[in-house]
Design a protein around this motif. Structure first.
Motif, PDB file in Angstrom:
ATOM      1  N   LEU A 178       0.856  -1.189   0.000  1.00 59.22           N
ATOM      2  CA  LEU A 178       0.000   0.000   0.000  1.00 59.22           C
ATOM      3  C   LEU A 178       0.889   1.234   0.000  1.00 59.22           C
ATOM      4  N   ARG A 179       0.558   2.206  -0.870  1.00 58.08           N
ATOM      5  CA  ARG A 179       1.325   3.436  -0.947  1.00 58.08           C
ATOM      6  C   ARG A 179       0.377   4.619  -1.007  1.00 58.08           C
ATOM      7  N   GLY A 180       0.676   5.652  -0.227  1.00 62.44           N
ATOM      8  CA  GLY A 180      -0.192   6.815  -0.223  1.00 62.44           C
ATOM      9  C   GLY A 180       0.546   8.065   0.198  1.00 62.44           C
ATOM     10  N   TYR A 181      -0.161   9.196   0.155  1.00 62.91           N
ATOM     11  CA  TYR A 181       0.389  10.489   0.552  1.00 62.91           C
ATOM     12  C   TYR A 181      -0.624  11.178   1.453  1.00 62.91           C
ATOM     13  N   MET A 186       1.989  20.042   8.473  1.00 62.95           N
ATOM     14  CA  MET A 186       1.873  20.467   9.870  1.00 62.95           C
ATOM     15  C   MET A 186       0.943  19.569  10.695  1.00 62.95           C
ATOM     16  N   ALA A 187       0.235  18.649  10.033  1.00 61.18           N
ATOM     17  CA  ALA A 187      -0.604  17.698  10.764  1.00 61.18           C
ATOM     18  C   ALA A 187       0.223  16.643  11.481  1.00 61.18           C
ATOM     19  N   VAL A 233      -8.119  16.452  12.234  1.00 62.81           N
ATOM     20  CA  VAL A 233      -8.992  15.326  12.544  1.00 62.81           C
ATOM     21  C   VAL A 233      -8.384  14.033  12.008  1.00 62.81           C
ATOM     22  N   ASP A 234      -8.389  12.983  12.836  1.00 61.37           N
ATOM     23  CA  ASP A 234      -7.937  11.667  12.396  1.00 61.37           C
ATOM     24  C   ASP A 234      -8.873  11.124  11.323  1.00 61.37           C
ATOM     25  N   THR A 235      -8.327  10.336  10.424  1.00 58.92           N
ATOM     26  CA  THR A 235      -9.104   9.791   9.312  1.00 58.92           C
ATOM     27  C   THR A 235      -8.909   8.287   9.235  1.00 58.92           C
ATOM     28  N   VAL A 255      -5.981  14.672   2.212  1.00 57.74           N
ATOM     29  CA  VAL A 255      -5.891  15.935   2.940  1.00 57.74           C
ATOM     30  C   VAL A 255      -6.695  15.825   4.238  1.00 57.74           C
ATOM     31  N   LEU A 256      -6.002  15.940   5.365  1.00 55.49           N
ATOM     32  CA  LEU A 256      -6.672  15.895   6.662  1.00 55.49           C
ATOM     33  C   LEU A 256      -7.391  17.212   6.928  1.00 55.49           C
ATOM     34  N   LYS A 257      -8.550  17.115   7.530  1.00 58.76           N
ATOM     35  CA  LYS A 257      -9.359  18.298   7.803  1.00 58.76           C
ATOM     36  C   LYS A 257      -8.984  18.911   9.150  1.00 58.76           C
TER      37      LYS A 257
END
Length: 265
Positions: A178-181, A186-187, A233-235, A255-257
């Motif tokens: 699994l690969r992601g961004y 700053m989170a 916020v955690d996702t 993108v974390l909120k």
């Protein structure tokens, strides 16, 4: 009291193939290293003196790989980055059942406060991984990955740091990745994945990239967790791993909120 430190990961890949071999029935072994990044350490030095493999479940029939030993800074080897440390021909048509690593004394943490020696007890110097079951066929690539999990391998007690290597091994052809961004930077997010009791952790690189190797096929829960004081916020979501494939997680990046004012109270 003994406590765990940062979630670091060391992986050694053993590659075998017989294309362009100098003999009719030979496989080729290559050793590579990789690691998961740390945001607080300057370096993690691991010394490996020797690597041996066994083609049998029992007995002491070990074959030493053509490897002269070395000390490696694991932090640059992260999220899919590797360093080859051995390359040799090896007889095909066998099955590697066990792998044995002998660790040296040159193990240390490099921190902003200076180097910290990693104490290695004599009984932990030699580690054997059982049940590898990796077949070596002519003209077929077999990639064995040894995963040394420093999350539970490196501990601290009363100001002293200890190395107790804990490892797993898998054939890359029968696992996926699994690969992601994740953003924004700053989170300070940490990526965790879980499936049927298996849990792995990765600290993303500065560009937000994270990657998990050696995953069994099927659905995995993916958690992106930020420190409470980050304001994000955690996702959590689910993605599916396919055997022998790299699964790119979408969207790219994730993108974390920002946490709302009410949620922060």
């Amino acid at each position: 009291m003994m406590k765990k430190i940062l979630p670091l990961l060391l992986v050694i890949g053993i590659w075998s193939c017989s294309n362009n071999d100098p003999s009719e029935n030979a496989a080729r072994l290559r050793i590579k290293l990789t690691d998961a990044p740390s945001l607080t350490l300057k370096g993690l030095q691991i010394e490996i003196d020797s690597i041996e493999v066994s083609l049998y479940d029992t007995g002491d029939d070990w074959v030493a790989l053509d490897y002269g030993g070395g000390t490696y800074n694991m932090l640059p080897l992260s999220n899919g980055n590797t360093q080859q440390i051995s390359d040799q021909y090896f007889p095909a048509d066998g099955i590697i059942q066990r792998i044995k690593l002998l660790f040296g004394d040159g193990n240390k943490l490099q921190t902003t406060e200076g180097d910290k020696e990693l104490i290695l007890a004599e009984e932990n110097r030699e580690v054997i991984i059982e049940g590898v079951n990796a077949a070596l066929y002519s003209h077929v690539v077999c990639n064995i990955v040894i995963d040394i999990n420093a999350l539970i391998s490196v501990t601290e007690s009363n100001g002293n740091y200890y190395l107790t290597p804990v490892m797993r091994a898998f054939d890359e052809a029968f696992t996926g990745s699994l690969r992601g961004y994740v953003s924004p930077a700053m989170a300070n997010a940490t990526a965790l994945i879980a499936s049927e009791g298996d849990t792995l952790i990765s600290l993303p690189e500065p560009d937000g990239k994270f990657m998990f190797l050696g995953l069994k096929e099927g659905p995995w829960k993916i958690f992106l967790v930020s420190p409470p004081d980050s304001g994000y916020v955690d996702t959590v979501f689910v993605d599916t791993v396919k055997m022998g494939k790299i699964r790119d997680i979408v969207p790219k990046p994730i993108v974390l909120k920002k946490r709302t004012e009410d949620a922060q109270k």
